[in-house]
Design a protein around this motif. Sequence first.
Motif: not given
Length: 350
Positions: A204-212
């Motif tokens: 998936v394309q991670p964003n700040f919260w997904w990567l966190l």
Amino acid sequence: MSLFFKKLSPLMQRRLANFRANRRGLYAFWIFLVLFFLTLGAEFIANDKPLLVHVNGHYFAPIFVNYPETTFGGEFATETRYRDPYLKNLIKEKGGWIIWPLVPFSYNTINYDLTVPAPSPPSTENWLGTDDQGRDVLARVIYGFRISVLFGLTLTLFSSIVGVAAGAVQGYFGGLTDLVMQRVMEVWGGMPVLYLLIIMASLVQPNFWWLLTLMLLFSWMSLVHVVRAEFLRARNLDYVRAAKALGARDSVIMFKHVLPNAMVATLTYLPFVLNQSITTLTALDFLGFGLPPGSPSLGELLNQGKNNLQAPWLGLSAFGILALMLTLLIFIGEAVRDGFDPRKIREEKK
């Protein structure tokens, strides 16, 4: 400040005195605080929107409000591009003026007025040069410092909550609970974390919260062993037995009586956990599996330096700010360790 210091307990006063006695850590703490609070207001330091515009006797704050070009006498009702020479001349002809931030570029602003191909070397306009897309390196460093520290602090906070809770349950109850959780941690901790993060981030394309969230799955284990050891040591002490005899609930004993003592050892590890969080984020950004493309990432700037060896200012800028950030955190961690070191407190009592 001295009044606040006097209101603290004698133990906390000794700990603060030990922290302040470590001059290297104290100076690192203040330098880090200054850099962090400056970068929190990065929009006021590096931005392609002016701080203040004065036209026809009216004041405008583009940094807070998006004004259409027609506001300043332009032809289009779209958002104003304040770096456009046409608009600058229009405002000047009307006797107006513009106050720009110290760095008149945001992290995603492309400088179309470069006299040499990008990446361009440092100049009076771009103090640290531009990257391979013509974006100002200094602006990306400022925003990259902020997002790295905020990401690290957020991850450290959540991982500490999970890790302290898991270690408290293991150490307090012991027995089968401790045995099962230890085996689960051994299996979970033996996984190649970086590779798993890369695999998950590629799905998936991670964003700040997904990567966190992905990194939280593995970072919580760093504090479990410390908290577990403190709870194993404290659960058979007299004050814990007395609380049990008085009928206090296990949750009250764990988090009201035992946890404050266990946090002494835990706090000394937090700067190093923060350091590890920032390093992991930088590594993922460097490999292209971190924050979304275009984000002000120090790891992405390092990758550009690797790909553009003819532009050493890219790699040196990212390496310099990372080295400074991580060194300051290490020095702060050493000072915190000295502050909570019980041996230093005993020496003062003698």
